[in-house]
Design a protein around this motif. Sequence first.
Motif, PDB file in Angstrom:
ATOM      1  N   MET A  73      16.941  22.936  67.209  1.00  0.00           N
ATOM      2  CA  MET A  73      16.719  22.289  68.507  1.00  0.00           C
ATOM      3  C   MET A  73      15.617  23.000  69.290  1.00  0.00           C
ATOM      4  N   GLU A  74      15.530  24.310  69.184  1.00  0.00           N
ATOM      5  CA  GLU A  74      14.464  25.063  69.855  1.00  0.00           C
ATOM      6  C   GLU A  74      13.083  24.632  69.339  1.00  0.00           C
ATOM      7  N   ILE A  75      12.945  24.542  68.029  1.00  0.00           N
ATOM      8  CA  ILE A  75      11.668  24.109  67.442  1.00  0.00           C
ATOM      9  C   ILE A  75      11.373  22.669  67.854  1.00  0.00           C
ATOM     10  N   ALA A  76      12.384  21.806  67.833  1.00  0.00           N
ATOM     11  CA  ALA A  76      12.196  20.402  68.210  1.00  0.00           C
ATOM     12  C   ALA A  76      11.747  20.271  69.666  1.00  0.00           C
ATOM     13  N   ARG A  77      12.354  21.045  70.544  1.00  0.00           N
ATOM     14  CA  ARG A  77      11.949  20.996  71.965  1.00  0.00           C
ATOM     15  C   ARG A  77      10.505  21.446  72.134  1.00  0.00           C
ATOM     16  N   HIS A  78      10.104  22.462  71.379  1.00  0.00           N
ATOM     17  CA  HIS A  78       8.728  22.938  71.455  1.00  0.00           C
ATOM     18  C   HIS A  78       7.771  21.852  70.931  1.00  0.00           C
ATOM     19  N   ALA A  79       8.106  21.239  69.798  1.00  0.00           N
ATOM     20  CA  ALA A  79       7.271  20.167  69.243  1.00  0.00           C
ATOM     21  C   ALA A  79       7.189  18.991  70.222  1.00  0.00           C
ATOM     22  N   ARG A  80       8.296  18.653  70.832  1.00  0.00           N
ATOM     23  CA  ARG A  80       8.333  17.557  71.811  1.00  0.00           C
ATOM     24  C   ARG A  80       7.400  17.843  72.987  1.00  0.00           C
ATOM     25  N   TYR A  81       7.492  19.057  73.504  1.00  0.00           N
ATOM     26  CA  TYR A  81       6.638  19.458  74.631  1.00  0.00           C
ATOM     27  C   TYR A  81       5.163  19.368  74.259  1.00  0.00           C
ATOM     28  N   GLY A 101      14.641  10.727  71.764  1.00  0.00           N
ATOM     29  CA  GLY A 101      14.561  12.161  71.985  1.00  0.00           C
ATOM     30  C   GLY A 101      15.277  12.935  70.894  1.00  0.00           C
ATOM     31  N   PRO A 102      15.179  14.258  70.918  1.00  0.00           N
ATOM     32  CA  PRO A 102      15.775  15.084  69.870  1.00  0.00           C
ATOM     33  C   PRO A 102      17.279  14.858  69.741  1.00  0.00           C
ATOM     34  N   GLN A 103      17.713  14.652  68.506  1.00  0.00           N
ATOM     35  CA  GLN A 103      19.139  14.486  68.214  1.00  0.00           C
ATOM     36  C   GLN A 103      19.473  15.228  66.931  1.00  0.00           C
ATOM     37  N   ILE A 105      21.037  15.717  63.605  1.00  0.00           N
ATOM     38  CA  ILE A 105      21.563  14.921  62.494  1.00  0.00           C
ATOM     39  C   ILE A 105      21.434  15.777  61.239  1.00  0.00           C
ATOM     40  N   PRO A 106      22.507  16.454  60.826  1.00  0.00           N
ATOM     41  CA  PRO A 106      22.425  17.336  59.656  1.00  0.00           C
ATOM     42  C   PRO A 106      21.889  16.595  58.429  1.00  0.00           C
ATOM     43  N   ASP A 107      21.141  17.317  57.632  1.00  0.00           N
ATOM     44  CA  ASP A 107      20.527  16.767  56.426  1.00  0.00           C
ATOM     45  C   ASP A 107      21.582  16.695  55.323  1.00  0.00           C
ATOM     46  N   ALA A 108      22.045  15.486  55.054  1.00  0.00           N
ATOM     47  CA  ALA A 108      23.065  15.302  54.011  1.00  0.00           C
ATOM     48  C   ALA A 108      22.407  15.337  52.645  1.00  0.00           C
ATOM     49  N   PRO A 109      23.028  15.739  51.586  1.00  0.00           N
ATOM     50  CA  PRO A 109      24.397  16.270  51.528  1.00  0.00           C
ATOM     51  C   PRO A 109      24.452  17.778  51.732  1.00  0.00           C
ATOM     52  N   SER A 110      23.311  18.423  51.944  1.00  0.00           N
ATOM     53  CA  SER A 110      23.286  19.891  52.049  1.00  0.00           C
ATOM     54  C   SER A 110      23.824  20.408  53.370  1.00  0.00           C
ATOM     55  N   ASP A 111      23.898  19.550  54.376  1.00  0.00           N
ATOM     56  CA  ASP A 111      24.380  19.920  55.702  1.00  0.00           C
ATOM     57  C   ASP A 111      23.485  20.956  56.389  1.00  0.00           C
ATOM     58  N   VAL A 112      22.194  21.002  56.007  1.00  0.00           N
ATOM     59  CA  VAL A 112      21.231  21.891  56.658  1.00  0.00           C
ATOM     60  C   VAL A 112      20.952  21.347  58.059  1.00  0.00           C
ATOM     61  N   PRO A 113      20.916  22.210  59.088  1.00  0.00           N
ATOM     62  CA  PRO A 113      20.630  21.735  60.443  1.00  0.00           C
ATOM     63  C   PRO A 113      19.281  21.008  60.507  1.00  0.00           C
ATOM     64  N   ARG A 114      19.303  19.818  61.103  1.00  0.00           N
ATOM     65  CA  ARG A 114      18.084  19.014  61.223  1.00  0.00           C
ATOM     66  C   ARG A 114      18.133  18.262  62.542  1.00  0.00           C
ATOM     67  N   VAL A 115      16.970  18.211  63.201  1.00  0.00           N
ATOM     68  CA  VAL A 115      16.813  17.448  64.435  1.00  0.00           C
ATOM     69  C   VAL A 115      15.796  16.348  64.175  1.00  0.00           C
ATOM     70  N   LEU A 116      16.100  15.148  64.636  1.00  0.00           N
ATOM     71  CA  LEU A 116      15.189  14.013  64.497  1.00  0.00           C
ATOM     72  C   LEU A 116      14.778  13.514  65.871  1.00  0.00           C
ATOM     73  N   MET A 117      13.545  13.043  65.966  1.00  0.00           N
ATOM     74  CA  MET A 117      13.066  12.353  67.163  1.00  0.00           C
ATOM     75  C   MET A 117      11.935  11.420  66.738  1.00  0.00           C
ATOM     76  N   THR A 118      11.660  10.436  67.558  1.00  0.00           N
ATOM     77  CA  THR A 118      10.603   9.478  67.256  1.00  0.00           C
ATOM     78  C   THR A 118       9.688   9.358  68.460  1.00  0.00           C
ATOM     79  N   VAL A 119       8.383   9.460  68.193  1.00  0.00           N
ATOM     80  CA  VAL A 119       7.377   9.351  69.249  1.00  0.00           C
ATOM     81  C   VAL A 119       6.403   8.231  68.900  1.00  0.00           C
ATOM     82  N   VAL A 120       5.688   7.782  69.917  1.00  0.00           N
ATOM     83  CA  VAL A 120       4.624   6.802  69.711  1.00  0.00           C
ATOM     84  C   VAL A 120       3.331   7.380  70.288  1.00  0.00           C
ATOM     85  N   LEU A 121       2.321   7.427  69.435  1.00  0.00           N
ATOM     86  CA  LEU A 121       1.000   7.882  69.871  1.00  0.00           C
ATOM     87  C   LEU A 121       0.073   6.673  69.884  1.00  0.00           C
ATOM     88  N   SER A 122      -0.510   6.401  71.032  1.00  0.00           N
ATOM     89  CA  SER A 122      -1.474   5.317  71.147  1.00  0.00           C
ATOM     90  C   SER A 122      -2.846   5.910  70.870  1.00  0.00           C
TER      91      SER A 122
END
Length: 129
Positions: A73-81, A101-103, A105-122
């Motif tokens: 989540m720390e890395i995701a917040r930095h990327a978002r900023y 925004g960042p959410q 969602i663990p990476d199945a089936p390994s259960d590795v911590p993962r954060v997803l977000m979607t942005v739009v760049l014009s």
Amino acid sequence: MAAPATAFDDATLLATAYLRPLLDPVHVGTRVPRPRLPEMVLLRRVGGPRRNALIEDARIDVQVWAASDERAMEIARHARYELARICEREPRVRQFAEESGPQMIPDAPSDVPRVLMTVVLSVRGAVPT
């Protein structure tokens, strides 16, 4: 008379090149590196239409992996900023929007911590000469 055709840069590569030095030493790319790294940010275009003759709205998924939920989540917040500021430093990007925004969602089936977000760049295209 029809408007001239417009060429658009690859928005994913543009965003990846922009983020890479800002998130260093975290790996930023478009594919999972081999060997797989414990911390990484992957960007992938998942759609987005041409808005008009000169602007396209590239929808980009951002995925962040790390060893812990907190670090992901720390890395995701930095990327978002930093992505929210891309218009200040990259003139081809005219607008930033966030679809999801960042959410966590663990990476199945390994259960590795993962954060997803979607942005739009014009992104502004150019008429090839």
